[in-house]
Design a protein around this motif. Structure first.
Motif, short mmCIF file in Angstrom:
data_model
loop_
_atom_site.label_atom_id
_atom_site.label_comp_id
_atom_site.label_asym_id
_atom_site.label_seq_id
_atom_site.Cartn_x
_atom_site.Cartn_y
_atom_site.Cartn_z
N GLY A 121 12.56 11.37 1.38
CA GLY A 121 12.53 10.38 2.45
C GLY A 121 11.21 10.33 3.18
N VAL A 122 10.45 11.43 3.14
CA VAL A 122 9.16 11.47 3.83
C VAL A 122 8.20 10.44 3.22
CG1 VAL A 122 8.03 13.21 2.38
CG2 VAL A 122 7.46 13.06 4.80
N LEU A 123 8.37 10.13 1.94
CA LEU A 123 7.47 9.19 1.28
C LEU A 123 7.67 7.76 1.77
CD1 LEU A 123 7.95 10.50 -2.37
CD2 LEU A 123 6.16 11.13 -0.76
N ARG A 124 8.83 7.51 2.38
CA ARG A 124 9.13 6.16 2.85
C ARG A 124 9.12 6.04 4.36
NH1 ARG A 124 12.77 7.59 -1.05
NH2 ARG A 124 14.38 8.03 0.51
N SER A 125 8.72 7.11 5.04
CA SER A 125 8.73 7.10 6.51
C SER A 125 7.69 6.15 7.06
CB SER A 125 8.47 8.51 7.04
OG SER A 125 7.16 8.92 6.70
N SER A 126 7.83 5.80 8.32
CA SER A 126 6.89 4.87 8.95
C SER A 126 5.48 5.45 9.00
CB SER A 126 7.37 4.52 10.36
OG SER A 126 7.49 5.68 11.17
N GLN A 127 5.38 6.78 9.14
CA GLN A 127 4.05 7.41 9.15
C GLN A 127 3.40 7.32 7.78
OE1 GLN A 127 6.78 9.12 10.46
NE2 GLN A 127 6.26 8.44 12.52
N ALA A 128 4.23 7.43 6.72
CA ALA A 128 3.69 7.39 5.36
C ALA A 128 3.18 6.02 4.98
CB ALA A 128 4.75 7.85 4.36
N THR A 129 3.67 5.01 5.64
CA THR A 129 3.29 3.64 5.27
C THR A 129 2.52 2.91 6.36
OG1 THR A 129 5.45 2.84 6.08
CG2 THR A 129 5.29 3.42 3.75
N GLY A 130 2.17 3.66 7.43
CA GLY A 130 1.54 3.00 8.56
C GLY A 130 0.19 3.55 8.92
N GLU A 131 -0.13 3.45 10.20
CA GLU A 131 -1.46 3.81 10.70
C GLU A 131 -1.80 5.28 10.47
OE1 GLU A 131 -5.02 2.54 12.43
OE2 GLU A 131 -3.25 1.32 12.04
N HIS A 132 -0.79 6.14 10.55
CA HIS A 132 -1.06 7.57 10.38
C HIS A 132 -1.63 7.88 9.00
CE1 HIS A 132 1.76 7.50 13.73
NE2 HIS A 132 1.31 8.70 14.07
N GLN A 133 -1.08 7.24 7.99
CA GLN A 133 -1.54 7.49 6.62
C GLN A 133 -2.84 6.73 6.33
OE1 GLN A 133 -0.13 9.69 4.71
NE2 GLN A 133 -0.98 9.34 2.69
N GLY A 134 -3.07 5.62 7.04
CA GLY A 134 -4.28 4.84 6.85
C GLY A 134 -3.99 3.44 6.36
N ARG A 135 -4.19 2.45 7.24
CA ARG A 135 -3.94 1.06 6.86
C ARG A 135 -5.23 0.43 6.30
NH1 ARG A 135 0.73 -1.36 8.63
NH2 ARG A 135 1.90 -0.33 10.31
N GLY A 136 -5.07 -0.53 5.45
CA GLY A 136 -6.19 -1.31 4.98
C GLY A 136 -6.80 -0.79 3.70
N ALA A 137 -7.64 -1.65 3.11
CA ALA A 137 -8.23 -1.35 1.81
C ALA A 137 -9.18 -0.17 1.85
CB ALA A 137 -8.95 -2.59 1.29
N ASP A 138 -9.90 0.01 2.96
CA ASP A 138 -10.90 1.09 3.02
C ASP A 138 -10.25 2.46 2.88
OD1 ASP A 138 -12.80 -0.83 3.32
OD2 ASP A 138 -13.18 -0.47 5.46
N TRP A 139 -9.15 2.66 3.59
CA TRP A 139 -8.49 3.96 3.50
C TRP A 139 -7.89 4.16 2.10
CZ3 TRP A 139 -9.16 8.03 6.34
CH2 TRP A 139 -9.59 7.89 7.65
N THR A 140 -7.36 3.13 1.53
CA THR A 140 -6.83 3.24 0.16
C THR A 140 -7.93 3.62 -0.82
OG1 THR A 140 -5.13 1.59 0.61
CG2 THR A 140 -5.66 2.01 -1.70
N LYS A 141 -9.10 3.00 -0.65
CA LYS A 141 -10.22 3.28 -1.56
C LYS A 141 -10.71 4.72 -1.40
CE LYS A 141 -12.14 -1.42 -1.72
NZ LYS A 141 -13.30 -2.26 -1.31
#
Length: 962
Positions: A171-191
C-alpha cells in the motif's frame, strides 16, 4: 562463476556522459546530497558517492565476510554475477534520498539542490512525513517494474523500502506521498531519479538496469538475511571517518570508493569467521582433535550422520547429562560448515549463568582452528562485562557501546550517531558491540533469547537474522523453553529451515511431542508451507539423534537404526520424600545437617529466592563446613564470584580443592548446564524433565572421592506434603505459581511409584530408585503423555489441573502471536512486503524484548549504591565521587558490580522514581542505568516495601518494618 565487474566506466561523470544524459542531469546529480556536511565530516557527501561507498563496502563484505552459502546462492540467481549484484543491491538502498522529502531536510543541501534547478513546494512537504526508505522502494518498484517486469521487482523493492528496519506493505507504493510532492512532481524529478539509478548501475559495470535482473528469486528467509547485510553495508559506509564528504561529482568513482572502503574495513578490523572450511577426512576423530578426548560412540554417530545428509537439516540430539552433547554438536558443526558453506557457530544457552563457562569452551575450540578466531567470539548477554575473558578480549577503553562505528539510528533520516573510538583497530572488531549486531560476529555464545529475538516482528530484526543465517545454530537445553517461548523457537526454526541453515538441538529430557513440533516447524520452513507434519519415528535407544531434512521436495525424518550405549553407565538413584512446604524450609535445613554428619557435598535446589535465603540462614552457622547461596537476586559481582567458586570446588577439575563438607543452596540457576558434582540432592518438586536435570548434578564426575554413606546417589524430594484433608499432595505455592499444578502432580505420581505415597511428615520409609540415565526417556514420555499415572484418588484434581494447564497454554500461545515475525496467514507470502504490519507490535525498546520472548513482566536492572559521608559508595564500599562519578576503571568495575535485577513487582515504581546518578551522565556503561540508593544502614523504601541488600543473602524485600 563470479564475473568481475567491468572497470571501463568507474567514474560517475564518465557514466553521465557515456549515457548522454545532458548538462541538466549532470548538474542535478552534482547537487543531490546523501550525507549532510554536519554528518559528513564538514563536507556534504553526494548521494551518488554514498551509493558507491556502500557498494564498495559490499565488495569487501563479499571478499572477507559473507558466508560461502550466501555467495553461492547469489551466484545461482545471477548466473555467476553474485558479487556484482550484491554490491548493486547494497548501494541502491538510498536511492529514495533523490526526493524533495529528503533533499529539503538540510538547509545548506536544499539550497544547493534548488540552485541546480530542482524545486518543490515546501508547504506541501510539511503535511506528512515521507521516509527515504519508503521513497526508495517506491522509486525502485517503478524503475525495475519497467525494466524487469513484476516477478523479480516484487521481492527486490522491499529490500530497499525496509533498510531502516521495517518492511512496509504494498500500500505504501500507492500512498499520497508516493505519488505526490514528497516523492517529486514533474518531469525533472522523474528524470533525475531514473538518471541516478542508471548512472549508479553503469558505474558498477552493468550496461543498463535490465542487465541487473536476476534469473531466479531468493526465498523469503534468504531475502531477510540479505536485507540485514544491506543494512550492515550501509552502516559501515555511513562512518564519516572513512567516508568523508565529497561534493564534487568529478571526484566520484568506484575506484575511489573502493579505496575508502578498503581502508575503513581494515581500520575497523572487520572479518567473518572460518571462511571456506576444508572438509575433515572421514576417518578423522574431530572430538579428539579439537578437545583431546577420544570420541564416544554417540558423538561418532552424530558426526557420521551429518556427513551423510544430502542437505542441511535439523538434528535433535537427546543424550544424558554429561554425555558430551555440546562437544558432539561442535564437531558436527564443523562438518556441516565445511559441507554447506557456513562461516561460524551460534551456541544458544538457557541462561546467562550457563553462557559464561560455555564461552570459555568456545574460545578454546575456535583456537584449535586459528588462535586469532578467539577475537571473533561474541558473548551475548547483559552481563558479559563481568566475564573476565570477554573483558580482556573485547572491552573498549572508551566509547559508548551503543554508538560504536557508524550506527545509523533508525530515526535519523540522514546521518549517524557519534563515534569516539580510535582510528585503527588491533584485535576484535568493536563494531559488533553495537545494538543488534552481536550475532553478526564470526562466532557467538548467548542466551536463547538472542535466537528468539530473531523471530520477533521488531525493527532491524533482519540484522539478527543475517547473523544467524551465516552460521550453524546450536541450541542447548532446548527443553527449557516453555510453551510461550516455543512459539518464538518454532518461528525461528521455520525461517532457519527456509534459509537452509543447519540447526542442532540438544536436550537430555525432551518430551516426544516437543520433538515432533520442532521437526515440523523446521520442515515447514524448508518446504515453504505452514502445515507440514511428518511423523517422527521413535528414536532407537538413548542417547539418540533425529535428523530432519528434505530430499527431492519431500520431507525426510530418520534416526540411526543402530543403538549406541551411553558413555556413562546408569546408576540407581534413590528417591525419598522430605515433606515440607514451609517458607522457612526448616525441615530442609534439618535434613542437610543430618545427611552431612559424616561429610559430603549437598546441593539444595529450591524454587523461590525467599525459601533459598531462609534455608541458607538456618545452615550458615550450624554446618561445620562451607555454605554457598546462589540465586537471581544477587548482584552481578557476587553471582559471578560465587558461581566461579562453586564450579572450581565441585567441577570436573576440582581434585583436592573439593571440600570435605559443603552445601550449595540455589534456585533454578543450578538446574542445568551447571557442571558441579554433588553427593546428595535435596530439591523442591519440579516437572519431571527439570527434576531429572537437577538429578544430573548428582555423582556427575568420575573419580570423585565420597564419604561411605554417599556412594549411592540419593535425592530427597521436598516442596510437597500431605495434610490429610484431601487426597492430592499439598504443593509449595511458589512451585505451583511457576510451573502449574498439572506437571507437578504428574511428577509426584512418578516419584510415588518409586518412593511410595507422599507422607504427612518425614519418615524412615524405604527409598525407591530410578535408573539414570536409562529411565530418562520413559519418565519424560510418561510425564508428558496421555497415560494414566496418577492414583485414582488424584484423578479429579489431575483432570482439573490438566484443563487449566491446557487453557493457559492456549492463551499463552495466542498471546505470543502478536509478536511473532510472521502472522500465520502470511507465512506463504514470497516477499518481505508487509512483514512489519502494525509497526513493531508494541515493542518499542530493546529492553522490552526480554519480557516479550519470555512472557514475563518486564523487570528493571539497577545499580545499587550506598549513601556515604560526603557522597556515595559502591555496593562493595569503594568510594565514588560526590555526584557518583566513577573516576577510573577500578572504581567503575566496583560500581557496575552492584548491578542487580529487581523483582518484576518493582518495574513501574523503579522506572518512575529511580534514575542514574548525576555523575554518570557521561559514562557509556552507567548513563542509562538507574541507581537504587541505599541509606548508610543499607536500606531503602521502594514502592511501599522495605528493601535492602545483604552481602550474604542478596536483595531482600520486606513488606512491613525492618
Amino acid at each position: 562463476m563470479d564475473t568481475e565487474m567491468r572497470d571501463d566506466a568507474t567514474g560517475a561523470l564518465d557514466a553521465v556522459r557515456a549515457l548522454k544524459l545532458g548538462d541538466d542531469i549532470e548538474g542535478w546529480l552534482g547537487a543531490l546530497w546523501g550525507k549532510s556536511a554536519s554528518k559528513g565530516g564538514g563536507t556534504a557527501n553526494l548521494l551518488l558517492g554514498h551509493l558507491l561507498d556502500t557498494a564498495a563496502v559490499a565488495e569487501c563484505m563479499w571478499d572477507h565476510y559473507l558466508a560461502p552459502w550466501m555467495r553461492w546462492r547469489l551466484d545461482q540467481i545471477t548466473e555467476g554475477r553474485g558479487k556484482q549484484f550484491f554490491a548493486w543491491i547494497c548501494g541502491i538502498h538510498d536511492c529514495g534520498k533523490a526526493t524533495p522529502a529528503f533533499q529539503s531536510v538540510d538547509a545548506a543541501g536544499a539550497a544547493r539542490v534548488r540552485s541546480a534547478g530542482l524545486t518543490w513546494r515546501t508547504a506541501s512537504l510539511k503535511r506528512a512525513r515521507w521516509r527515504h526508505d519508503k521513497a526508495g522502494g517506491t522509486l525502485l518498484n517503478k524503475v525495475l517494474g519497467a525494466e524487469w517486469g513484476p516477478d523479480h521487482t516484487r521481492w527486490v523493492w522491499p529490500l530497499v523500502a525496509g533498510h531502516h528496519g521495517a518492511f512496509p506493505d504494498t500500500g505504501v507504493l500507492r500512498s499520497s506521498q508516493a505519488t505526490g510532492e514528497h516523492q517529486g512532481r514533474g518531469a525533472d524529478w522523474t528524470k533525475v531519479q531514473r538518471a541516478l539509478v542508471d548512472v549508479y548501475t553503469r558505474v558498477l559495470g552493468y550496461a543498463d538496469v535490465k542487465e541487473v535482473r536476476p534469473v531466479a528469486s531468493l526465498t523469503k528467509a534468504e531475502q531477510l538475511a540479505l536485507s540485514g547485510l544491506i543494512i550492515m553495508a550501509d552502516w559501515i559506509a555511513s562512518d564519516h571517518r572513512y567516508f568523508q564528504g565529497n561534493d564534487d561529482l568529478s571526484e566520484i568513482s568506484l575506484a575511489k570508493a573502493r579505496q575508502r572502503a578498503t581502508a575503513g574495513w581494515h581500520a575497523l578490523g572487520l572479518r567473518g569467521g572460518w571462511g571456506a572450511l576444508p572438509l575433515p577426512a572421514a576417518d578423522e576423530d574431530l572430538v579428539r582433535q579439537r578437545f583431546g578426548d577420544q570420541a564416544r560412540p554417540f558423538q561418532e554417530q552424530l558426526v557420521s550422520l551429518v556427513r551423510d545428509m544430502p542437505r542441511p537439516g535439523l538434528y535433535v540430539v537427546e543424550a544424558p547429562m554429561g554425555e558430551g552433547k555440546t562437544k558432539a554438536a561442535l564437531a558436527a558443526a564443523e562438518v556441516l560448515a565445511a559441507r554447506f558453506g557456513f562461516d561460524g557457530v551460534f551456541l544458544a544457552m538457557p541462561t546467562q549463568a550457563t553462557c559464561d563457562p560455555m564461552y570459555d569452551e568456545i574460545l578454546e575450540w575456535v583456537a584449535e582452528f586459528d588462535p586469532v578466531l578467539r577475537e571473533q567470539v561474541g558473548l551475548l548477554h547483559g552481563k558479559h562485562r563481568f566475564n573476565r575473558r570477554w573483558k580482556d578480549i573485547w572491552d573498549p577503553s572508551e566509547g559508548d557501546p551503543d554508538d560504536l562505528y557508524g550506527s545509523v539510528d533508525e530515526d535519523d533520516e540522514y546521518g549517524m550517531g557519534p563515534t569516539t573510538m580510535a582510528e585503527e583497530r588491533r584485535g576484535p572488531a568493536l563494531w559488533f558491540l553495537g545494538k543488534r549486531r552481536g550475532l553478526l560476529s564470526g562466532f557467538a555464545v548467548g542466551t536463547i533469547d538472542q535466537l528468539l529475538y530473531a523471530a520477533t516482528r521488531t525493527r532491524h530484526v533482519m540484522l539478527r537474522f543475517a547473523g544467524l543465517a551465516g552460521k550453524v545454530v546450536i541450541v542447548d537445553e532446548v527443553h527449557a523453553a516453555d510453551v510461550y517461548m516455543r512459539q518464538f523457537l518454532t518461528e525461528a526454526l521455520r525461517w532457519l529451515g527456509q534459509a537452509g541453515v543447519p540447526v542442532i538441538l540438544l536436550s537430555a529430557t525432551l518430551p516426544p511431542s516437543q520433538r515432533q513440533d520442532l521437526v515440523d516447524a523446521y520442515l515447514s520452513g524448508t518446504l515453504g508451507r505452514s502445515d507440514v507434519h511428518e511423523e517422527v519415528p521413535e528414536p532407537v535407544g538413548y542417547p539418540c539423534v533425529t535428523a530432519a531434512s528434505v530430499k527431492d521436495g519431500e520431507p525426510v525424518v530418520r534416526s540411526p537404526e543402530k543403538q549406541v550405549a551411553s558413555w556413562r553407565a546408569s546408576l540407581p538413584v534413590e528417591l525419598s520424600w522430605l515433606p515440607d512446604v514451609s517458607d522457612d524450609g526448616a525441615a530442609v535445613a534439618d535434613a542437610v545437617r543430618e545427611e552431612l554428619v559424616d561429610g559430603g557435598v549437598a546441593l539444595v535446589i529450591l524454587n523461590s529466592v525467599d525459601r533459598a535465603q531462609s534455608v541458607y540462614l538456618r545452615l550458615r552457622k550450624t554446618i561445620d563446613g562451607e555454605v554457598h547461596l546462589l540465586h537471581g537476586r544477587l548482584c552481578a559481582a557476587h553471582r559471578a564470584e560465587r558461581t566461579t567458586d562453586c564450579l572450581a570446588k565441585l567441577g570436573p577439575a576440582a581434585g583436592p580443592k573439593r571440600p570435605r563438607r559443603m552445601v550449595v543452596v540455589a534456585t533454578q540457576l543450578a538446574e542445568q548446564s551447571f557442571d558441579a558434582d554433588a553427593d546428595i540432592l535435596i530439591t523442591d518438586l519440579a516437572p519431571v524433565d527439570l527434576l531429572l536435570q537437577r538429578i544430573g548434578r548428582l555423582h556427575r564426575h568420575a573419580g570423585t572421592t565420597r564419604p561411605d554413606r554417599m556412594h549411592t546417589p540419593r535425592v530427597l524430594i521436598t516442596g510437597v506434603s500431605r495434610d490429610g484433608r484431601k487426597p492430592t499432595p499439598r504443593l509449595l505455592p511458589a512451585s505451583e505459581a511457576i510451573y502449574g499444578a498439572f506437571p507437578l502432580l504428574r511428577a509426584a505420581a512418578l516419584i510415588r511409584r518409586a518412593a511410595g505415597d507422599v507422607p504427612a511428615a518425614r519418615t524412615d520409609e524405604t527409598s525407591g530408585t530410578w535408573s539414570v540415565p536409562a529411565d530418562v526417556p520413559r519418565l519424560v514420555a510418561e510425564a508428558y503423555g496421555d497415560t494414566d499415572i496418577c492414583p485414582d484418588t488424584w484423578r479429579a484434581a489431575e483432570e482439573e489441573a490438566r484443563q487449566q494447564a491446557a487453557a493457559k497454554d492456549i492463551k499463552r500461545g495466542e498471546a505470543a502471536q502478536a509478536f511473532l515475525l510472521t502472522a500465520r496467514r502470511d507465512w506463504g507470502r514470497p516477499t518481505l512486503a508487509g512483514l512489519h504490519y502494525g509497526g513493531s507490535a508494541g515493542v518499542g525498546e530493546e529492553k522490552d524484548l526480554d519480557a516479550v520472548v519470555r512472557d514475563g513482566k518486564r523487570s528493571v536492572e539497577v545499580v545499587i549504591v550506598r549513601q556515604a559521608p560526603g557522597g556515595y559508595a559502591a555496593l562493595d564500599g569503594t568510594r565514588i565521587g560526590v555526584h557518583g562519578e566513577a573516576l577510573d576503571e577500578r572504581v567503575t568495575e566496583a560500581v557496575l558490580g552492584g548491578t542487580t535485577r529487581l523483582p518484576a513487582r518493582f518495574t513501574q515504581v523503579a522506572e518512575c522514581e529511580l534514575s542514574p546518578l548525576p555523575g554518570w551522565s557521561a559514562h557509556p556503561w552507567l548513563k542509562y542505568t538507574p541507581a537504587l540508593v541505599l541509606d548508610e544502614a543499607g536500606a531503602a523504601e521502594l514502592g511501599g516495601f522495605y528493601v535492602r541488600y545483604d552481602l550474604e543473602l542478596g536483595f531482600i524485600v520486606r513488606r512491613n518494618g525492618r
